[in-house]
Structure formats: structure tokens, C-alpha cells
Design an enzyme around this catalytic site. Structure first.
Site, PDB file in Angstrom:
ATOM      1  N   THR A 183      46.103  40.274-135.787  1.00 50.60           N
ATOM      2  CA  THR A 183      44.759  39.708-135.757  1.00 50.60           C
ATOM      3  C   THR A 183      44.770  38.229-135.375  1.00 50.60           C
ATOM      4  O   THR A 183      45.741  37.516-135.671  1.00 50.60           O
ATOM      5  CB  THR A 183      44.100  39.861-137.154  1.00 50.60           C
ATOM      6  OG1 THR A 183      42.913  39.078-137.201  1.00 50.60           O
ATOM      7  CG2 THR A 183      45.017  39.396-138.279  1.00 50.60           C
ATOM      8  N   ASP A 184      43.656  37.758-134.809  1.00 45.26           N
ATOM      9  CA  ASP A 184      43.533  36.323-134.502  1.00 45.26           C
ATOM     10  C   ASP A 184      43.435  35.487-135.777  1.00 45.26           C
ATOM     11  O   ASP A 184      43.574  34.263-135.741  1.00 45.26           O
ATOM     12  CB  ASP A 184      42.318  36.067-133.587  1.00 45.26           C
ATOM     13  CG  ASP A 184      40.976  36.389-134.234  1.00 45.26           C
ATOM     14  OD1 ASP A 184      40.965  37.026-135.315  1.00 45.26           O
ATOM     15  OD2 ASP A 184      39.932  36.012-133.669  1.00 45.26           O
ATOM     16  N   GLU A 185      43.199  36.167-136.944  1.00 47.29           N
ATOM     17  CA  GLU A 185      43.038  35.405-138.195  1.00 47.29           C
ATOM     18  C   GLU A 185      44.328  34.742-138.643  1.00 47.29           C
ATOM     19  O   GLU A 185      44.303  33.847-139.489  1.00 47.29           O
ATOM     20  CB  GLU A 185      42.508  36.319-139.308  1.00 47.29           C
ATOM     21  CG  GLU A 185      41.126  36.838-139.003  1.00 47.29           C
ATOM     22  CD  GLU A 185      40.328  37.264-140.221  1.00 47.29           C
ATOM     23  OE1 GLU A 185      40.743  37.000-141.350  1.00 47.29           O
ATOM     24  OE2 GLU A 185      39.254  37.870-140.004  1.00 47.29           O
ATOM     25  N   TYR A 213      44.335  38.240-147.009  1.00 54.32           N
ATOM     26  CA  TYR A 213      44.440  39.240-145.927  1.00 54.32           C
ATOM     27  C   TYR A 213      45.233  38.679-144.760  1.00 54.32           C
ATOM     28  O   TYR A 213      46.218  39.272-144.313  1.00 54.32           O
ATOM     29  CB  TYR A 213      43.043  39.689-145.459  1.00 54.32           C
ATOM     30  CG  TYR A 213      43.069  40.319-144.073  1.00 54.32           C
ATOM     31  CD1 TYR A 213      43.650  41.568-143.858  1.00 54.32           C
ATOM     32  CD2 TYR A 213      42.525  39.662-142.957  1.00 54.32           C
ATOM     33  CE1 TYR A 213      43.706  42.138-142.584  1.00 54.32           C
ATOM     34  CE2 TYR A 213      42.577  40.223-141.692  1.00 54.32           C
ATOM     35  CZ  TYR A 213      43.168  41.466-141.502  1.00 54.32           C
ATOM     36  OH  TYR A 213      43.217  42.011-140.245  1.00 54.32           O
ATOM     37  N   LYS A 226      48.887  39.617-143.014  1.00 55.21           N
ATOM     38  CA  LYS A 226      49.071  39.983-141.598  1.00 55.21           C
ATOM     39  C   LYS A 226      50.111  39.053-140.941  1.00 55.21           C
ATOM     40  O   LYS A 226      50.887  39.497-140.105  1.00 55.21           O
ATOM     41  CB  LYS A 226      47.739  39.916-140.843  1.00 55.21           C
ATOM     42  CG  LYS A 226      46.720  40.963-141.264  1.00 55.21           C
ATOM     43  CD  LYS A 226      47.150  42.399-141.009  1.00 55.21           C
ATOM     44  CE  LYS A 226      47.166  42.793-139.555  1.00 55.21           C
ATOM     45  NZ  LYS A 226      47.432  44.247-139.377  1.00 55.21           N
TER      46      LYS A 226
HETATM   47  P1  NAD Z   1      40.327  50.033-141.231  1.00 56.48           P
HETATM   48  O1  NAD Z   1      40.322  49.410-142.580  1.00 56.48           O
HETATM   49  O2  NAD Z   1      39.070  50.592-140.675  1.00 56.48           O
HETATM   50  O3  NAD Z   1      41.405  51.221-141.197  1.00 56.48           O
HETATM   51  C1  NAD Z   1      42.658  51.111-141.794  1.00 56.48           C
HETATM   52  C2  NAD Z   1      43.288  52.511-141.825  1.00 56.48           C
HETATM   53  O4  NAD Z   1      44.593  52.393-142.394  1.00 56.48           O
HETATM   54  C3  NAD Z   1      42.506  53.506-142.703  1.00 56.48           C
HETATM   55  O5  NAD Z   1      42.376  54.746-142.038  1.00 56.48           O
HETATM   56  C4  NAD Z   1      43.383  53.644-143.954  1.00 56.48           C
HETATM   57  O6  NAD Z   1      43.268  54.918-144.580  1.00 56.48           O
HETATM   58  C5  NAD Z   1      44.778  53.423-143.372  1.00 56.48           C
HETATM   59  N1  NAD Z   1      45.739  52.940-144.365  1.00 56.48           N
HETATM   60  C6  NAD Z   1      45.575  51.891-145.234  1.00 56.48           C
HETATM   61  N2  NAD Z   1      46.669  51.768-146.006  1.00 56.48           N
HETATM   62  C7  NAD Z   1      47.548  52.743-145.607  1.00 56.48           C
HETATM   63  C8  NAD Z   1      48.849  53.117-146.023  1.00 56.48           C
HETATM   64  N3  NAD Z   1      49.491  52.476-147.021  1.00 56.48           N
HETATM   65  N4  NAD Z   1      49.455  54.146-145.397  1.00 56.48           N
HETATM   66  C9  NAD Z   1      48.826  54.818-144.389  1.00 56.48           C
HETATM   67  N5  NAD Z   1      47.583  54.521-143.968  1.00 56.48           N
HETATM   68  C10 NAD Z   1      46.959  53.494-144.575  1.00 56.48           C
HETATM   69  O7  NAD Z   1      40.956  48.937-140.270  1.00 56.48           O
HETATM   70  P2  NAD Z   1      40.566  48.567-138.762  1.00 56.48           P
HETATM   71  O8  NAD Z   1      39.435  47.647-138.763  1.00 56.48           O
HETATM   72  O9  NAD Z   1      40.544  49.804-137.957  1.00 56.48           O
HETATM   73  O10 NAD Z   1      41.867  47.715-138.370  1.00 56.48           O
HETATM   74  C11 NAD Z   1      43.027  48.363-137.814  1.00 56.48           C
HETATM   75  C12 NAD Z   1      44.094  47.304-137.595  1.00 56.48           C
HETATM   76  O11 NAD Z   1      43.610  46.315-136.690  1.00 56.48           O
HETATM   77  C13 NAD Z   1      44.509  46.556-138.849  1.00 56.48           C
HETATM   78  O12 NAD Z   1      45.893  46.331-138.782  1.00 56.48           O
HETATM   79  C14 NAD Z   1      43.745  45.227-138.776  1.00 56.48           C
HETATM   80  O13 NAD Z   1      44.448  44.225-139.446  1.00 56.48           O
HETATM   81  C15 NAD Z   1      43.718  45.019-137.292  1.00 56.48           C
HETATM   82  N6  NAD Z   1      42.572  44.236-136.762  1.00 56.48           N
HETATM   83  C16 NAD Z   1      41.291  44.612-137.054  1.00 56.48           C
HETATM   84  C17 NAD Z   1      40.223  43.912-136.484  1.00 56.48           C
HETATM   85  C18 NAD Z   1      38.776  44.289-136.763  1.00 56.48           C
HETATM   86  O14 NAD Z   1      37.894  43.548-136.343  1.00 56.48           O
HETATM   87  N7  NAD Z   1      38.488  45.396-137.396  1.00 56.48           N
HETATM   88  C19 NAD Z   1      40.480  42.826-135.635  1.00 56.48           C
HETATM   89  C20 NAD Z   1      41.815  42.453-135.391  1.00 56.48           C
HETATM   90  C21 NAD Z   1      42.845  43.190-135.938  1.00 56.48           C
HETATM   91  O1  DAU Z   2      39.141  38.264-136.534  1.00 60.06           O
HETATM   92  C1  DAU Z   2      39.701  39.550-136.719  1.00 60.06           C
HETATM   93  C2  DAU Z   2      39.344  40.043-138.094  1.00 60.06           C
HETATM   94  O2  DAU Z   2      37.959  40.363-138.061  1.00 60.06           O
HETATM   95  C3  DAU Z   2      40.167  41.254-138.553  1.00 60.06           C
HETATM   96  O3  DAU Z   2      41.510  40.879-138.662  1.00 60.06           O
HETATM   97  C4  DAU Z   2      39.663  41.782-139.889  1.00 60.06           C
HETATM   98  O4  DAU Z   2      40.338  42.971-140.224  1.00 60.06           O
HETATM   99  C5  DAU Z   2      38.179  42.063-139.769  1.00 60.06           C
HETATM  100  O5  DAU Z   2      37.675  42.465-141.027  1.00 60.06           O
HETATM  101  C6  DAU Z   2      37.419  40.833-139.274  1.00 60.06           C
HETATM  102  O6  DAU Z   2      37.425  39.783-140.261  1.00 60.06           O
HETATM  103  P1  DAU Z   2      36.126  38.870-140.550  1.00 60.06           P
HETATM  104  O7  DAU Z   2      36.247  38.317-141.897  1.00 60.06           O
HETATM  105  O8  DAU Z   2      35.870  37.944-139.429  1.00 60.06           O
HETATM  106  O9  DAU Z   2      35.001  40.034-140.463  1.00 60.06           O
HETATM  107  P2  DAU Z   2      33.762  40.375-141.384  1.00 60.06           P
HETATM  108  O10 DAU Z   2      33.017  41.462-140.675  1.00 60.06           O
HETATM  109  O11 DAU Z   2      34.131  40.600-142.797  1.00 60.06           O
HETATM  110  O12 DAU Z   2      32.899  39.044-141.293  1.00 60.06           O
HETATM  111  C7  DAU Z   2      32.463  38.517-140.057  1.00 60.06           C
HETATM  112  C8  DAU Z   2      31.750  37.210-140.348  1.00 60.06           C
HETATM  113  O13 DAU Z   2      30.532  37.492-141.060  1.00 60.06           O
HETATM  114  C9  DAU Z   2      32.536  36.268-141.237  1.00 60.06           C
HETATM  115  O14 DAU Z   2      32.279  34.920-140.839  1.00 60.06           O
HETATM  116  C10 DAU Z   2      31.960  36.491-142.629  1.00 60.06           C
HETATM  117  C11 DAU Z   2      30.516  36.837-142.332  1.00 60.06           C
HETATM  118  N1  DAU Z   2      29.882  37.768-143.301  1.00 60.06           N
HETATM  119  C12 DAU Z   2      30.521  38.931-143.570  1.00 60.06           C
HETATM  120  C13 DAU Z   2      29.984  39.813-144.470  1.00 60.06           C
HETATM  121  C14 DAU Z   2      30.704  41.112-144.794  1.00 60.06           C
HETATM  122  C15 DAU Z   2      28.667  37.438-143.880  1.00 60.06           C
HETATM  123  O15 DAU Z   2      28.082  36.383-143.605  1.00 60.06           O
HETATM  124  N2  DAU Z   2      28.137  38.321-144.784  1.00 60.06           N
HETATM  125  C16 DAU Z   2      28.748  39.497-145.113  1.00 60.06           C
HETATM  126  O16 DAU Z   2      28.216  40.249-145.968  1.00 60.06           O
END
Ligand code: NAD
Ligand code: DAU
Length: 341
Positions: free
Chosen positions: A129-131, A153, A157
Site C-alpha cells: 500500500t501507499d500508506e 495497519y 504492511k
Molecule cells: P479486504 O479486507 O477486503 O480483504 C482481505 C481478505 O483477506 C479477506 O477475504 C479476508 O478473509 C482475507 N484474510 C484476512 N486474514 C487472513 C488470513 N489470516 N488468512 C487467509 N485469508 C485472510 O482487503 P482489500 O481491500 O481487498 O485489500 C487487499 C490487499 O490490498 C491488502 O493486502 C491491502 O493491504 C492491500 N491494499 C488495499 C487497498 C484498498 O484501498 N483497499 C489499497 C492498497 C493496498
Molecule cells: O491508501 C491505501 C489504503 O487505502 C489501503 O492500504 C487500506 O487498506 C484502505 O483501507 C485505505 O485506507 P484509508 O484509511 O485511506 O481508507 P478509508 O476508506 O478507511 O478512509 C479514506 C479516507 O476517508 C481517510 O482519510 C479517512 C476518511 N474517513 C473514513 C471513514 C471510514 C472518514 O472521514 N470517515 C469514515 O467514516
């Protein structure tokens, strides 16, 4: 000609948001690829996300934990490639408790890497992730930028990334890492901002905007990220890291208003609540490196946001079950947002 031809791909976390979109993308894009999903089905994993693929001969689902070396070995021996999505992924949950984040994201990744070595895996794509770069007040972070994760988190990562990198240096495991910006699209669990706000707006409930709502995220449509990951798998250089982003930088407030506007709901639903602890103000990454490989995002932000909103409108049954019936959702919501909305 690609640098690499995957045949059988283990997709960890394939029942989650990005994972299930990637499974569909692979099966649709390459008719010769077989997919094996390993997923624990935590609160964020949902077998329904893969429902229509169940009968495909090219698709296998195994329920299991990436922290369990036995189950990991049993699936690893059947594949040549790994795309590792499984993770605890929600920042707010990591603020409440980080234990599962540390054990799944760091230890679980270690188990996968060790098994990948044992079974001579040809490509291991580590999804990050970019985080991990932390808040970027101005400019953009390229892949050499120092890691400064702010939340438990993103710290987990960063640990995952370092563990993956160490396996490529010490053991020559063919690892490539991708670090993408915020994804949005179908099947995203309704605790993340976009699906949370769409589903709450549809129910005329207040939208909890943290702090002043001026934090900036770069939003990438999930299919663009899937294309980028596949591109990196085929063309990326072993041992390298590739940022993935779209340049759609918006404040949370602007995005919230777009969602309300698209749904014809009033801005009075916006409710300012206490800020997230350690809230990163801005994310911004340079994507020159992945673009040099030939990838570019193809989807317009406005159109994909409309499509995503339409998906939640037509899949009320999917998110309704989570919101009304899932204990984990309700417990998190009442604990985390108790004093806020
Ligand atoms: P998500 O939370 O929707 O899905 C995570 C999946 O992993 C789920 O299906 C869960 O059941 C499975 N899982 C969790 N723990 C496990 C374990 N111990 N063993 C096997 N399976 C397990 O997550 P997402 O948003 O789809 O993110 C997927 C990946 O991409 C993650 O690694 C996250 O860090 C990364 N990522 C997400 C975002 C985003 O915006 N959602 C952005 C950048 C990177
Ligand atoms: O940048 C990549 C990341 O993006 C991934 O690595 C993470 O898995 C993914 O969850 C996401 O993280 P963020 O914290 O950026 O996403 P989130 O959707 O939780 O929040 C987006 C923005 O909105 C953040 O600035 C927090 C804000 N927010 C979020 C929630 C849930 C609110 O203002 N209110 C809310 O209720």
C-alpha cells in the site's frame, strides 16, 4: 512477448475486495490461467464474492489461514505463482487492536514466503500500500522514499514489505511488491469510506467525515489496479517495488459531496466527527516506474464512481446482509463510532 507466463496462480485473500476482482480479472483476461484462492473468510472475506465462478474448472477455493504452514504448503505445491492479497486492511480497526494485523500481515506473509521458497515459486507478488510512506505533505513519494507508516495497519504492511524484500535478497525468492493508492469499486466491504458513505446515504443516515474532511487520497478504480498488478506480474523486474496510482487526488469532503450529489441526497447528511487518531493528511505516489512498464490507468474517475454507486444501488442484498446481520460489522461500528454518529 512477456517476461513471464504464469500458469497456476495462488491468490491469497481472493474472497476480499481487491482479491475477488483480481480473480475475475485473471480468469477473464487469460484463458490458460488457473486460479486457486486461499482465504480464511474473516469478517471481510465473503464466498458470495466468488459465487458465479464456483463451477469454473479453472477455479478452486480453499478456506484456510495463511498463518497455518500446513495448509499453506498444501496449496503452494500446486501453483507456480503467488499473488498475496490476504491481510487485515482497515486502519480504524488497527487503532482499536493491532494483534491480527501483526500476525496476519507480518507472520502470515512470512509463512507464505517460506513455503514459496520450499516449492520453488517462480513469481511472488506482494500486495502492499501507499500508506507505508506515511503522510506526504507535498510532492510525491517514489519507490525509494523512506517508509514512515503512521498507523498500526500501515506499520504492519511495512513489516510485510520488509519481510518480502528480505526473502528476495537473502534467498533469491522472485518477489515483486506493488504499493497502490486507495481502491474503490464493487465488492468493497462497507466499512471503507466510499462504500460506507454510499450505503449510509442510501439509508439517509449521517456520513461521518473525520476532522475537517480536507485529507487527500488518490482514488484508483479497482480494475485499473488489477490490470497494473497483472502487468507487473508479466513485465515487472524481480526484487523491485512498483507504486500504482491514478492521480485522482481529492479531499474527502469533495468526494463526499460527489457521492451525495450522484444519489440526489442532501449535504446536510454530512456530519463532522472527531478525527481518526494519527490520521494521514495526504497520500501521493509517483507512478513513473510502473508506467515505464507500459501500464496506465484506463478508467475515468467520474465514470467509475458512478458505476460503483450503481453497483451498491443494485446490490442492496449483498451489503444489507453485512450491515444488518454481521456481528463483526455491528460490534466494530458501535465501538468505533459510538461517540461519533
Ligand atoms: P479486504 O479486507 O477486503 O480483504 C482481505 C481478505 O483477506 C479477506 O477475504 C479476508 O478473509 C482475507 N484474510 C484476512 N486474514 C487472513 C488470513 N489470516 N488468512 C487467509 N485469508 C485472510 O482487503 P482489500 O481491500 O481487498 O485489500 C487487499 C490487499 O490490498 C491488502 O493486502 C491491502 O493491504 C492491500 N491494499 C488495499 C487497498 C484498498 O484501498 N483497499 C489499497 C492498497 C493496498
Ligand atoms: O491508501 C491505501 C489504503 O487505502 C489501503 O492500504 C487500506 O487498506 C484502505 O483501507 C485505505 O485506507 P484509508 O484509511 O485511506 O481508507 P478509508 O476508506 O478507511 O478512509 C479514506 C479516507 O476517508 C481517510 O482519510 C479517512 C476518511 N474517513 C473514513 C471513514 C471510514 C472518514 O472521514 N470517515 C469514515 O467514516
Amino acid at each position: 512477448m512477456s517476461n513471464y507466463t504464469p500458469k497456476k496462480v495462488l491468490i491469497t485473500g481472493g474472497a476480499g475486495f481487491i482479491g475477488c476482482n483480481f480473480v475475475r480479472y485473471l480468469l477473464k483476461t487469460d484463458p490458460d490461467i488457473e486460479v486457486l484462492v486461499l482465504d480464511l473468510l474473516t469478517y471481510a472475506g465473503n464466498e458470495e464474492n466468488l459465487e458465479e465462478l464456483k463451477d469454473s474448472k479453472r477455479f478452486t477455493f480453499v478456506k484456510g489461514d495463511i498463518r497455518d504452514p500446513e495448509i499453506v504448503d498444501s496449496v503452494m505445491k500446486k501453483v507456480d505463482t503467488v499473488a498475496h492479497f490476504a491481510a487485515e486492511s482497515h486502519v480504524d480497526r488497527s487503532i482499536l487492536s493491532a494483534q491480527d494485523f501483526i500476525s496476519t500481515n507480518i507472520y502470515g506473509t512470512y509463512v507464505l514466503l517460506q513455503s514459496a521458497l520450499k516449492h520453488k515459486i517462480k513469481r511472488f507478488i506482494n500486495i502492499s500500500t501507499d500508506e507505508v510512506y506515511g503522510s506526504i505533505p507535498e510532492g510525491e513519494a517514489d519507490e525509494t522514499f523512506p517508509l514512515k507508516p503512521s498507523s498500526p495497519y500501515s506499520a504492519s504492511k511495512a513489516g510485510q514489505d520488509q519481510m518480502a524484500y528480505s526473502h528476495s535478497v537473502t534467498f533469491n525468492l522472485p518477489v515483486i511488491t506493488t504499493r497502490s493508492t486507495n481502491n474503490f469499486g464493487p465488492y468493497q466491504y462497507p466499512e471503507k469510506m466510499i462504500p460506507l458513505f454510499i450505503t449510509r446515504a442510501l439509508e439517509n443516515k449521517p456520513l461521518p467525515v473525520y476532522g475537517d474532511g480536507l485529507q487527500i487520497r488518490d482514488w484508483t478504480y479497482v480494475e485499473d489496479n488489477c490490470e497494473a498488478i497483472f502487468h507487473v506480474l508479466l513485465e515487472g523486474k524481480i526484487g523491485e517495488i512498483y507504486n500504482i496510482g491514478s492521480g485522482n487526488q481529492l479531499t474527502n469532503l469533495v468526494l463526499t459531496k460527489k457521492i451525495l450529489n450522484a444519489l440526489g441526497k442532501p449535504e446536510t447528511l454530512i456530519t463532522y466527527v472527531e478525527d481518526r487518531k494519527g490520521h494521514d493528511r495526504r497520500y501521493s505516489v509517483s507512478c513513473k516506474k510502473v508506467k515505464k512498464l507500459g501500464w496506465n490507468p484506463r478508467h475515468s474517475f467520474e465514470e467509475s464512481l458512478q458505476q460503483t454507486i450503481a453497483w451498491y444501488q443494485t446490490h442492496q442484498n449483498w451489503w444489507g446482509k453485512i450491515i444488518q446481520k454481521q456481528e463483526s460489522y455491528q460490534e466494530f461500528f458501535s465501538t468505533y463510532y459510538k461517540t461519533k454518529v
